[in-house]
Design a protein around this motif. Structure first.
Motif, PDB file in Angstrom:
ATOM      1  N   GLU A 135     -11.511 -23.603 -18.055  1.00  0.00           N
ATOM      2  CA  GLU A 135     -12.061 -24.845 -17.496  1.00  0.00           C
ATOM      3  C   GLU A 135     -13.576 -24.762 -17.346  1.00  0.00           C
ATOM      4  OE1 GLU A 135      -8.156 -26.168 -14.815  1.00  0.00           O
ATOM      5  OE2 GLU A 135      -9.764 -24.950 -13.951  1.00  0.00           O
ATOM      6  N   ARG A 136     -14.061 -23.607 -16.933  1.00  0.00           N
ATOM      7  CA  ARG A 136     -15.516 -23.437 -16.775  1.00  0.00           C
ATOM      8  C   ARG A 136     -16.223 -23.479 -18.125  1.00  0.00           C
ATOM      9  NH1 ARG A 136     -16.368 -18.240 -13.059  1.00  0.00           N
ATOM     10  NH2 ARG A 136     -18.543 -18.845 -13.362  1.00  0.00           N
ATOM     11  N   VAL A 137     -15.627 -22.860 -19.143  1.00  0.00           N
ATOM     12  CA  VAL A 137     -16.227 -22.880 -20.480  1.00  0.00           C
ATOM     13  C   VAL A 137     -16.197 -24.295 -21.055  1.00  0.00           C
ATOM     14  CG1 VAL A 137     -15.915 -22.095 -22.863  1.00  0.00           C
ATOM     15  CG2 VAL A 137     -15.810 -20.460 -20.993  1.00  0.00           C
ATOM     16  N   GLN A 138     -15.130 -25.039 -20.781  1.00  0.00           N
ATOM     17  CA  GLN A 138     -15.067 -26.423 -21.250  1.00  0.00           C
ATOM     18  C   GLN A 138     -16.212 -27.258 -20.684  1.00  0.00           C
ATOM     19  OE1 GLN A 138     -11.115 -28.318 -20.980  1.00  0.00           O
ATOM     20  NE2 GLN A 138     -10.222 -26.273 -20.959  1.00  0.00           N
ATOM     21  N   GLU A 139     -16.528 -27.064 -19.419  1.00  0.00           N
ATOM     22  CA  GLU A 139     -17.643 -27.791 -18.805  1.00  0.00           C
ATOM     23  C   GLU A 139     -18.964 -27.431 -19.477  1.00  0.00           C
ATOM     24  OE1 GLU A 139     -17.514 -30.186 -16.569  1.00  0.00           O
ATOM     25  OE2 GLU A 139     -15.332 -30.066 -16.616  1.00  0.00           O
ATOM     26  N   ILE A 140     -19.130 -26.146 -19.825  1.00  0.00           N
ATOM     27  CA  ILE A 140     -20.361 -25.713 -20.502  1.00  0.00           C
ATOM     28  C   ILE A 140     -20.461 -26.338 -21.889  1.00  0.00           C
ATOM     29  CG2 ILE A 140     -21.582 -23.705 -21.440  1.00  0.00           C
ATOM     30  CD1 ILE A 140     -20.289 -22.060 -19.178  1.00  0.00           C
ATOM     31  N   SER A 156      -7.039 -17.309 -17.260  1.00  0.00           N
ATOM     32  CA  SER A 156      -7.474 -16.302 -16.299  1.00  0.00           C
ATOM     33  C   SER A 156      -8.664 -16.812 -15.501  1.00  0.00           C
ATOM     34  CB  SER A 156      -7.836 -15.008 -17.022  1.00  0.00           C
ATOM     35  OG  SER A 156      -8.422 -14.075 -16.134  1.00  0.00           O
ATOM     36  N   THR A 157      -8.801 -16.326 -14.283  1.00  0.00           N
ATOM     37  CA  THR A 157      -9.950 -16.691 -13.447  1.00  0.00           C
ATOM     38  C   THR A 157     -10.977 -15.563 -13.372  1.00  0.00           C
ATOM     39  OG1 THR A 157      -8.780 -15.922 -11.465  1.00  0.00           O
ATOM     40  CG2 THR A 157      -8.595 -18.266 -12.021  1.00  0.00           C
ATOM     41  N   THR A 205     -15.301 -11.190 -14.790  1.00  0.00           N
ATOM     42  CA  THR A 205     -16.223 -12.124 -14.155  1.00  0.00           C
ATOM     43  C   THR A 205     -15.849 -12.337 -12.698  1.00  0.00           C
ATOM     44  OG1 THR A 205     -14.902 -14.075 -14.722  1.00  0.00           O
ATOM     45  CG2 THR A 205     -16.519 -13.330 -16.344  1.00  0.00           C
ATOM     46  N   SER A 206     -16.788 -12.945 -11.963  1.00  0.00           N
ATOM     47  CA  SER A 206     -16.574 -13.351 -10.577  1.00  0.00           C
ATOM     48  C   SER A 206     -17.009 -14.805 -10.453  1.00  0.00           C
ATOM     49  CB  SER A 206     -17.389 -12.458  -9.630  1.00  0.00           C
ATOM     50  OG  SER A 206     -18.777 -12.704  -9.817  1.00  0.00           O
ATOM     51  N   PRO A 207     -16.744 -15.447  -9.314  1.00  0.00           N
ATOM     52  CA  PRO A 207     -17.202 -16.838  -9.148  1.00  0.00           C
ATOM     53  C   PRO A 207     -18.710 -16.998  -9.280  1.00  0.00           C
ATOM     54  CG  PRO A 207     -15.542 -16.311  -7.499  1.00  0.00           C
ATOM     55  CD  PRO A 207     -15.870 -15.029  -8.207  1.00  0.00           C
ATOM     56  N   ASP A 208     -19.477 -15.923  -9.030  1.00  0.00           N
ATOM     57  CA  ASP A 208     -20.935 -16.004  -9.113  1.00  0.00           C
ATOM     58  C   ASP A 208     -21.479 -15.653 -10.490  1.00  0.00           C
ATOM     59  OD1 ASP A 208     -21.042 -16.686  -6.412  1.00  0.00           O
ATOM     60  OD2 ASP A 208     -21.093 -14.582  -5.789  1.00  0.00           O
ATOM     61  N   THR A 209     -20.619 -15.279 -11.440  1.00  0.00           N
ATOM     62  CA  THR A 209     -21.079 -14.906 -12.776  1.00  0.00           C
ATOM     63  C   THR A 209     -21.697 -16.109 -13.488  1.00  0.00           C
ATOM     64  OG1 THR A 209     -19.363 -13.209 -12.962  1.00  0.00           O
ATOM     65  CG2 THR A 209     -20.378 -13.967 -15.004  1.00  0.00           C
ATOM     66  N   ASP A 210     -22.866 -15.884 -14.107  1.00  0.00           N
ATOM     67  CA  ASP A 210     -23.508 -16.932 -14.905  1.00  0.00           C
ATOM     68  C   ASP A 210     -22.756 -17.015 -16.234  1.00  0.00           C
ATOM     69  OD1 ASP A 210     -25.091 -18.685 -16.257  1.00  0.00           O
ATOM     70  OD2 ASP A 210     -26.976 -17.677 -15.832  1.00  0.00           O
ATOM     71  N   LEU A 211     -21.721 -17.844 -16.262  1.00  0.00           N
ATOM     72  CA  LEU A 211     -20.846 -17.900 -17.424  1.00  0.00           C
ATOM     73  C   LEU A 211     -21.559 -18.502 -18.640  1.00  0.00           C
ATOM     74  CD1 LEU A 211     -17.949 -16.982 -17.848  1.00  0.00           C
ATOM     75  CD2 LEU A 211     -17.205 -19.330 -17.550  1.00  0.00           C
ATOM     76  N   LYS A 212     -22.487 -19.397 -18.406  1.00  0.00           N
ATOM     77  CA  LYS A 212     -23.245 -19.997 -19.513  1.00  0.00           C
ATOM     78  C   LYS A 212     -24.045 -18.923 -20.239  1.00  0.00           C
ATOM     79  CE  LYS A 212     -26.797 -23.452 -20.548  1.00  0.00           C
ATOM     80  NZ  LYS A 212     -27.705 -24.478 -19.981  1.00  0.00           N
TER      81      LYS A 212
END
Length: 229
Positions: A68-73, A105-106, A158-165
């Motif tokens: 979901e986070r990658v989709q937003e990016i 996975s989260t 990763t963690s919630p604070d990881t800069d996934l972008k």
């Protein structure tokens, strides 16, 4: 007696005015303190209201999947993507097709770049040799050679604070670079193989027969090096 009375009365009135003035000042101080307290309460309330969205975002990121986070990016970058039957994210970047595996996975980021290839034994050995080299050169990149294809991947926790972008951008660059390096290595190996003459069995036999019989063998225990004097 009348003069004394009026003097006393005047003094009492002055004291009363002074007392009234003191009480007025104390009342103003009390009101000012109340206003300060109200302002502090408003500031604390405002700070609480401002911090609540941050806490909500942190909680949201903890439950949001990597997919979901990658989709937003990808949406923000204007990159089209698809969701396959396993729920993984597929997208194209620089004419390569990437797969975000284990998207539900989260905590685990797993990006793949795969290619089909018809391997024979010799070609497979070349790719395995290249894979060992790439593992030593690109520590984050992993290459696996299968029977009919090979896959590059980047895996990270990763963690919630990881800069996934930023992680996604670095992973895309590494995978592209690793594939480019692979093609160079395979091309160089094939070029060396073409330059090396292949001597067949019958050619080797003819070369042996053409050798003068008086010349002792140069290898083996029949060589002159191993003959007793």
């Amino acid at each position: 007696m009348g003069v004394v009375f009026f003097v006393l009365l005047f003094g009492i009135l002055l004291n009363g005015v002074g007392l009234f003035s003191c009480f007025g000042k104390e009342k103003e101080l009390i009101e000012e303190e109340k206003r300060c307290l109200i302002n502090l309460e408003d500031m604390e309330k405002g700070n609480t209201e401002m911090s609540d969205p941050i806490e909500e975002d942190a909680e949201k990121r903890e439950t949001t999947t990597i997919g979901e986070r990658v989709q937003e990016i990808l949406k923000a970058q204007g990159i089209p993507f698809e969701i396959d039957e396993d729920g993984d994210v597929c997208f194209e970047y620089h004419f390569y097709r990437f797969l975000l595996n284990n998207s539900k996975s989260t905590t685990c980021f797993y990006l793949e770049l795969g290619f089909s290839e018809d391997f024979d034994e010799q070609t497979k050995l070349k790719y395995l040799y290249a894979a060992n080299y790439l593992h030593a050169t690109y520590r984050l990149v992993r290459m696996v050679v299968y029977e009919s294809h090979f896959v590059f991947s980047v895996e990270a926790f990763t963690s919630p604070d990881t800069d996934l972008k930023n992680l996604l951008h670095i992973s895309l660059c590494l995978l592209e670079e690793a594939y480019t390096e692979l093609t160079k290595m395979v091309s160089e190996q094939e070029k060396k193989h073409e330059e090396t003459p292949n001597t067949g069995f019958f050619q080797a036999q003819e070369q042996t027969q053409e050798r003068p019989q008086s010349q002792p063998p140069s290898i083996g225990f029949n060589s002159s090096l191993y003959k007793l004097g």
